[in-house]
Design a protein around this motif. Structure first.
Motif, PDB file in Angstrom:
ATOM      1  N   GLN A 109       0.956   6.652   3.845  1.00 11.52           N
ATOM      2  CA  GLN A 109       2.229   7.303   3.569  1.00 11.52           C
ATOM      3  C   GLN A 109       2.844   6.724   2.309  1.00 11.52           C
ATOM      4  OE1 GLN A 109       4.353   6.607   7.249  1.00 11.52           O
ATOM      5  NE2 GLN A 109       3.815   8.667   7.943  1.00 11.52           N
ATOM      6  N   GLY A 110       3.134   7.603   1.357  1.00 11.47           N
ATOM      7  CA  GLY A 110       3.809   7.176   0.147  1.00 11.47           C
ATOM      8  C   GLY A 110       5.218   6.709   0.465  1.00 11.47           C
ATOM      9  N   PHE A 111       5.569   5.531  -0.009  1.00 10.21           N
ATOM     10  CA  PHE A 111       6.859   4.894   0.242  1.00 10.21           C
ATOM     11  C   PHE A 111       7.119   4.718   1.736  1.00 10.21           C
ATOM     12  CE2 PHE A 111       7.682   7.137  -3.868  1.00 10.21           C
ATOM     13  CZ  PHE A 111       7.708   6.007  -4.660  1.00 10.21           C
ATOM     14  N   GLY A 112       6.070   4.819   2.548  1.00 10.56           N
ATOM     15  CA  GLY A 112       6.191   4.657   3.993  1.00 10.56           C
ATOM     16  C   GLY A 112       6.725   5.883   4.720  1.00 10.56           C
ATOM     17  N   ILE A 113       6.973   6.991   3.993  1.00  7.16           N
ATOM     18  CA  ILE A 113       7.545   8.175   4.653  1.00  7.16           C
ATOM     19  C   ILE A 113       6.825   9.490   4.328  1.00  7.16           C
ATOM     20  CG2 ILE A 113       9.887   7.278   4.977  1.00  7.16           C
ATOM     21  CD1 ILE A 113      10.679   8.646   2.379  1.00  7.16           C
ATOM     22  N   ILE A 114       6.124   9.567   3.182  1.00  7.25           N
ATOM     23  CA  ILE A 114       5.500  10.824   2.772  1.00  7.25           C
ATOM     24  C   ILE A 114       3.998  10.743   3.074  1.00  7.25           C
ATOM     25  CG2 ILE A 114       5.097  12.427   0.863  1.00  7.25           C
ATOM     26  CD1 ILE A 114       7.414  10.902  -0.609  1.00  7.25           C
ATOM     27  N   PRO A 115       3.546  11.409   4.145  1.00  8.86           N
ATOM     28  CA  PRO A 115       2.110  11.334   4.445  1.00  8.86           C
ATOM     29  C   PRO A 115       1.299  12.094   3.393  1.00  8.86           C
ATOM     30  CG  PRO A 115       3.198  12.856   5.935  1.00  8.86           C
ATOM     31  CD  PRO A 115       4.278  12.230   5.089  1.00  8.86           C
ATOM     32  N   MET A 116       0.199  11.482   2.966  1.00  8.82           N
ATOM     33  CA  MET A 116      -0.647  12.152   1.972  1.00  8.82           C
ATOM     34  C   MET A 116      -1.296  13.382   2.584  1.00  8.82           C
ATOM     35  SD  MET A 116      -2.226   9.167  -0.378  1.00  8.82           S
ATOM     36  CE  MET A 116      -2.760  10.310  -1.609  1.00  8.82           C
ATOM     37  N   LEU A 117      -1.637  13.347   3.818  1.00  6.21           N
ATOM     38  CA  LEU A 117      -2.161  14.424   4.651  1.00  6.21           C
ATOM     39  C   LEU A 117      -2.825  13.739   5.834  1.00  6.21           C
ATOM     40  CD1 LEU A 117      -3.785  17.127   2.343  1.00  6.21           C
ATOM     41  CD2 LEU A 117      -1.679  17.327   3.616  1.00  6.21           C
ATOM     42  N   PRO A 118      -3.035  14.465   6.916  1.00  7.74           N
ATOM     43  CA  PRO A 118      -3.761  13.834   8.014  1.00  7.74           C
ATOM     44  C   PRO A 118      -5.120  13.364   7.513  1.00  7.74           C
ATOM     45  CG  PRO A 118      -2.874  15.942   8.681  1.00  7.74           C
ATOM     46  CD  PRO A 118      -2.631  15.822   7.209  1.00  7.74           C
ATOM     47  N   ASN A 119      -5.495  12.199   7.977  1.00  9.97           N
ATOM     48  CA  ASN A 119      -6.744  11.636   7.460  1.00  9.97           C
ATOM     49  C   ASN A 119      -7.960  12.423   7.934  1.00  9.97           C
ATOM     50  OD1 ASN A 119      -6.364  10.747  10.098  1.00  9.97           O
ATOM     51  ND2 ASN A 119      -7.467   8.864   9.762  1.00  9.97           N
ATOM     52  N   ILE A 120      -8.940  12.482   7.048  1.00  4.76           N
ATOM     53  CA  ILE A 120     -10.214  13.138   7.344  1.00  4.76           C
ATOM     54  C   ILE A 120     -11.225  12.009   7.485  1.00  4.76           C
ATOM     55  CG2 ILE A 120     -11.970  14.727   6.463  1.00  4.76           C
ATOM     56  CD1 ILE A 120      -9.640  15.855   4.649  1.00  4.76           C
ATOM     57  N   PRO A 121     -11.758  11.787   8.673  1.00  3.32           N
ATOM     58  CA  PRO A 121     -12.621  10.624   8.847  1.00  3.32           C
ATOM     59  C   PRO A 121     -13.915  10.733   8.048  1.00  3.32           C
ATOM     60  CG  PRO A 121     -12.592  11.960  10.832  1.00  3.32           C
ATOM     61  CD  PRO A 121     -11.612  12.567   9.877  1.00  3.32           C
TER      62      PRO A 121
ATOM     63  N   GLY B   4       2.045   6.284  -6.907  1.00  6.70           N
ATOM     64  CA  GLY B   4       0.938   7.124  -7.363  1.00  6.70           C
ATOM     65  C   GLY B   4       1.278   8.599  -7.302  1.00  6.70           C
ATOM     66  N   MET B   5       2.002   9.008  -6.267  1.00  6.57           N
ATOM     67  CA  MET B   5       2.407  10.418  -6.153  1.00  6.57           C
ATOM     68  C   MET B   5       3.383  10.799  -7.271  1.00  6.57           C
ATOM     69  SD  MET B   5       3.035  10.843  -2.091  1.00  6.57           S
ATOM     70  CE  MET B   5       1.753  10.547  -0.896  1.00  6.57           C
ATOM     71  N   VAL B   6       4.325   9.915  -7.565  1.00  7.63           N
ATOM     72  CA  VAL B   6       5.274  10.170  -8.654  1.00  7.63           C
ATOM     73  C   VAL B   6       4.522  10.214  -9.986  1.00  7.63           C
ATOM     74  CG1 VAL B   6       7.289   9.279  -9.888  1.00  7.63           C
ATOM     75  CG2 VAL B   6       7.202   9.144  -7.392  1.00  7.63           C
TER      76      VAL B   6
ATOM     77  N   LEU C 296       0.836  -1.209   0.000  1.00  6.06           N
ATOM     78  CA  LEU C 296       0.000   0.000   0.000  1.00  6.06           C
ATOM     79  C   LEU C 296       0.867   1.254   0.000  1.00  6.06           C
ATOM     80  CD1 LEU C 296      -2.729   1.382   0.112  1.00  6.06           C
ATOM     81  CD2 LEU C 296      -2.667   1.142   2.599  1.00  6.06           C
ATOM     82  N   ALA C 297       1.923   1.252   0.801  1.00  4.11           N
ATOM     83  CA  ALA C 297       2.818   2.402   0.866  1.00  4.11           C
ATOM     84  C   ALA C 297       3.503   2.637  -0.483  1.00  4.11           C
ATOM     85  CB  ALA C 297       3.858   2.205   1.967  1.00  4.11           C
ATOM     86  N   THR C 298       3.920   1.554  -1.128  1.00  4.33           N
ATOM     87  CA  THR C 298       4.568   1.682  -2.431  1.00  4.33           C
ATOM     88  C   THR C 298       3.568   2.148  -3.479  1.00  4.33           C
ATOM     89  OG1 THR C 298       6.095  -0.073  -1.824  1.00  4.33           O
ATOM     90  CG2 THR C 298       5.945   0.458  -4.149  1.00  4.33           C
TER      91      THR C 298
END
Length: 174
Positions: free
Chosen positions: A108-120, A43-45, A36-38
């Motif tokens: 987190q993208g690649f396990g280090i880049i958070p997409m943003l704090p989650n919005i429930p 996806g971000m790239v 999922l992280a990968t």
């Protein structure tokens, strides 16, 4: 320069789409959370690539023109199919981004880049997941039709359509 950039973006996009066919978020059970992280990181790239390409399209329009041998329905299909592919890439990426934003956990993208704090918003997240998968499947179908159309052009019309998007080192095989 623009044509070279578009060739790179074209073939990079195909590579990314093939990656997404191979590694899906459902593979978490088989491959672990790293899948999922990968997927999110790649996806971000991919989003940067698609948005660069889409920006070029918005500013300068379609790079390829139908050519003199395309007439009638084929000429119209060329224009509208390319526009549809540009827009569907953006919509598919947007749906993927919304999945990350509305996930019940931080992705987190690649396990280090958070997409943003989650919005429930679990139900919206679930809807976006289903939409993203459907949009991806439709995009893959569109890409396959795109390839068939240009193979038909190259072989039936003999207009060398494939040479336009292929690197020069491969022209001798066409």
């Amino acid at each position: 320069m623009r044509r070279t950039a578009i060739k790179w973006l074209h073939w990079l996009s195909l590579g990314f789409l093939l990656y997404f066919l191979a590694i899906e978020p459902e593979d978490v059970d088989r491959l672990g959370a790293a899948a999922l992280a990968t997927h999110a990181g790649v996806g971000m790239v991919f989003a940067v690539i698609v948005l660069s390409w889409f920006g070029m399209y918005l500013v300068k329009g379609l790079a390829g023109r139908p050519g003199p041998k395309l007439q009638g329905w084929a000429r119209e299909a060329h224009i509208w199919s390319h526009r549809a592919l540009y827009w569907s890439l953006v919509v598919m990426l947007l749906s993927g981004g919304l999945i990350g934003l509305f996930a019940p956990y931080v992705i987190q993208g690649f396990g280090i880049i958070p997409m943003l704090p989650n919005i429930p918003a679990k139900s919206f997240h679930d809807l976006m997941q289903e939409s993203h998968e459907l949009l991806f499947n439709l995009l893959i179908g569109g890409v396959m039709l795109h390839a068939i159309f240009h193979l038909w052009r190259h072989t039936a019309l003999r207009d060398n359509a494939l040479r336009v998007m292929m690197p020069k080192t491969l022209h001798r095989y066409l």
